[in-house]
Design a protein around this motif. Sequence first.
Motif, PDB file in Angstrom:
ATOM      1  N   PRO A   4       7.993  30.268   7.744  1.00 19.21           N
ATOM      2  CA  PRO A   4       6.440  29.922   8.579  1.00 19.21           C
ATOM      3  C   PRO A   4       5.944  31.518   8.436  1.00 19.21           C
ATOM      4  N   ALA A   5       4.280  30.873   7.992  1.00 21.60           N
ATOM      5  CA  ALA A   5       3.419  31.952   8.412  1.00 21.60           C
ATOM      6  C   ALA A   5       3.315  33.386   8.909  1.00 21.60           C
ATOM      7  N   GLN A   6       4.268  32.663  10.451  1.00 21.32           N
ATOM      8  CA  GLN A   6       4.115  34.015  11.278  1.00 21.32           C
ATOM      9  C   GLN A   6       5.566  33.547  11.522  1.00 21.32           C
ATOM     10  N   ARG A   7       5.867  34.916  12.061  1.00 19.14           N
ATOM     11  CA  ARG A   7       7.305  34.879  13.267  1.00 19.14           C
ATOM     12  C   ARG A   7       6.939  34.791  13.953  1.00 19.14           C
ATOM     13  N   LEU A   8       7.388  33.409  15.309  1.00 16.74           N
ATOM     14  CA  LEU A   8       7.617  33.347  16.294  1.00 16.74           C
ATOM     15  C   LEU A   8       8.555  34.495  17.091  1.00 16.74           C
ATOM     16  N   ARG A   9       8.014  34.495  17.973  1.00 19.51           N
ATOM     17  CA  ARG A   9       9.140  35.412  19.258  1.00 19.51           C
ATOM     18  C   ARG A   9       8.761  35.207  20.628  1.00 19.51           C
ATOM     19  N   VAL A  10       9.171  35.537  21.148  1.00 21.72           N
ATOM     20  CA  VAL A  10       9.451  35.709  23.360  1.00 21.72           C
ATOM     21  C   VAL A  10       8.334  37.065  23.619  1.00 21.72           C
ATOM     22  N   PRO A  11       7.613  36.213  24.123  1.00 26.06           N
ATOM     23  CA  PRO A  11       6.295  37.663  24.651  1.00 26.06           C
ATOM     24  C   PRO A  11       7.492  38.454  24.903  1.00 26.06           C
ATOM     25  N   LEU A  12       6.674  39.835  24.671  1.00 23.07           N
ATOM     26  CA  LEU A  12       7.748  40.999  25.646  1.00 23.07           C
ATOM     27  C   LEU A  12       7.431  41.443  27.621  1.00 23.07           C
ATOM     28  N   LEU A  13       7.802  41.143  28.409  1.00 15.67           N
ATOM     29  CA  LEU A  13       7.006  41.684  29.323  1.00 15.67           C
ATOM     30  C   LEU A  13       8.012  42.607  29.685  1.00 15.67           C
ATOM     31  N   ALA A  29       4.960  46.188  25.267  1.00 15.72           N
ATOM     32  CA  ALA A  29       4.410  45.013  25.730  1.00 15.72           C
ATOM     33  C   ALA A  29       3.906  44.309  25.370  1.00 15.72           C
ATOM     34  N   ASP A  30       3.891  42.830  25.795  1.00 15.67           N
ATOM     35  CA  ASP A  30       3.293  41.855  25.326  1.00 15.67           C
ATOM     36  C   ASP A  30       2.243  41.521  26.548  1.00 15.67           C
ATOM     37  N   ARG A  67      -4.611  50.087  21.735  1.00 17.98           N
ATOM     38  CA  ARG A  67      -4.203  48.998  21.461  1.00 17.98           C
ATOM     39  C   ARG A  67      -5.216  47.493  20.429  1.00 17.98           C
ATOM     40  N   LYS A  68      -4.722  47.201  19.375  1.00 15.15           N
ATOM     41  CA  LYS A  68      -5.109  46.391  18.470  1.00 15.15           C
ATOM     42  C   LYS A  68      -5.583  45.148  19.411  1.00 15.15           C
ATOM     43  N   GLU A  69      -4.982  44.710  20.283  1.00 11.56           N
ATOM     44  CA  GLU A  69      -4.731  43.949  20.869  1.00 11.56           C
ATOM     45  C   GLU A  69      -5.060  43.839  22.953  1.00 11.56           C
ATOM     46  N   PRO A  70      -4.937  43.628  23.395  1.00  9.15           N
ATOM     47  CA  PRO A  70      -4.304  43.763  25.038  1.00  9.15           C
ATOM     48  C   PRO A  70      -3.637  42.990  25.256  1.00  9.15           C
ATOM     49  N   ALA A  71      -3.397  43.873  25.518  1.00  9.51           N
ATOM     50  CA  ALA A  71      -1.420  42.769  26.646  1.00  9.51           C
ATOM     51  C   ALA A  71      -2.212  42.442  27.756  1.00  9.51           C
ATOM     52  N   GLU A  72      -1.663  41.331  27.797  1.00 13.47           N
ATOM     53  CA  GLU A  72      -1.347  40.117  29.450  1.00 13.47           C
ATOM     54  C   GLU A  72      -1.471  41.334  30.323  1.00 13.47           C
ATOM     55  N   VAL A  73      -1.927  40.572  31.646  1.00 20.81           N
ATOM     56  CA  VAL A  73      -2.129  41.155  32.432  1.00 20.81           C
ATOM     57  C   VAL A  73      -1.055  40.373  33.734  1.00 20.81           C
ATOM     58  N   ASN A  74      -0.166  40.737  34.191  1.00 22.94           N
ATOM     59  CA  ASN A  74       0.523  40.002  35.361  1.00 22.94           C
ATOM     60  C   ASN A  74       0.277  41.326  36.720  1.00 22.94           C
ATOM     61  N   LEU A  75       0.570  40.227  37.616  1.00 22.89           N
ATOM     62  CA  LEU A  75       0.540  41.198  39.403  1.00 22.89           C
ATOM     63  C   LEU A  75       2.045  39.914  39.930  1.00 22.89           C
ATOM     64  N   ARG A 100     -10.402  42.710  39.015  1.00 22.22           N
ATOM     65  CA  ARG A 100     -10.679  43.761  39.029  1.00 22.22           C
ATOM     66  C   ARG A 100      -9.944  44.678  37.748  1.00 22.22           C
ATOM     67  N   TYR A 101      -8.839  43.864  37.805  1.00 20.84           N
ATOM     68  CA  TYR A 101      -8.038  44.609  37.415  1.00 20.84           C
ATOM     69  C   TYR A 101      -7.268  43.744  35.584  1.00 20.84           C
ATOM     70  N   GLY A 102      -7.858  42.322  35.521  1.00 20.82           N
ATOM     71  CA  GLY A 102      -7.918  42.104  34.485  1.00 20.82           C
ATOM     72  C   GLY A 102      -6.621  40.906  34.471  1.00 20.82           C
ATOM     73  N   PHE A 103      -5.969  40.476  35.804  1.00 25.00           N
ATOM     74  CA  PHE A 103      -4.266  39.939  36.319  1.00 25.00           C
ATOM     75  C   PHE A 103      -4.771  38.702  35.499  1.00 25.00           C
ATOM     76  N   SER A 104      -3.764  37.759  34.262  1.00 16.44           N
ATOM     77  CA  SER A 104      -4.390  36.830  34.049  1.00 16.44           C
ATOM     78  C   SER A 104      -3.682  36.179  34.782  1.00 16.44           C
ATOM     79  N   TYR A 105      -2.316  36.675  34.586  1.00 17.44           N
ATOM     80  CA  TYR A 105      -1.498  35.306  36.122  1.00 17.44           C
ATOM     81  C   TYR A 105      -0.622  35.698  36.738  1.00 17.44           C
ATOM     82  N   LEU A 106      -0.100  34.821  37.631  1.00 13.11           N
ATOM     83  CA  LEU A 106       0.543  36.012  38.357  1.00 13.11           C
ATOM     84  C   LEU A 106       1.940  35.085  39.152  1.00 13.11           C
TER      85      LEU A 106
END
Length: 126
Positions: A4-13, A29-30, A67-75, A100-106
């Motif tokens: 495959p063109a990209q290697r898929l992996r589980v995101p690291l929290l 962290a992702d 960072r080149k790409e920002p991580a998601e932000v979780n609460l 305020r914080y950019g939380f993308s999910y809870l």
Amino acid sequence: MPGPAQRLRVPLLIGAHGGRMPRITAEHADIAAFTGARPVGDSRLEALTAEELDERVARYQECASGRKEPAEVNLLIQVVEITDDRSAEIVNQVLAQRERYGFSYLTVLEPNMAVFARVVEALSGR
């Protein structure tokens, strides 16, 4: 046959705030996870002040500024108690924290899911 063109992996929290953890989170962290409470005593939780959460998020953001790409932000929401007079206020609070914080999910712990479902319903489409 080519792979495959990209290697898929589980995101690291990573969810931690002390010492070198904001730097490690920023580097690896992702998903950067935060909580709005701290343990006190044997089994109780105490809410962080807005200033304390500001400080934790700001420290992480400073470490992650390159960072080149920002991580998601979780609460992580550890305790949910909705009373009739707080229902709309909680929806507004969630929206304000996203802004305020950019939380993308809870994340809500299992014992609180049914109670928090009312908030999720009110947030749908926002």
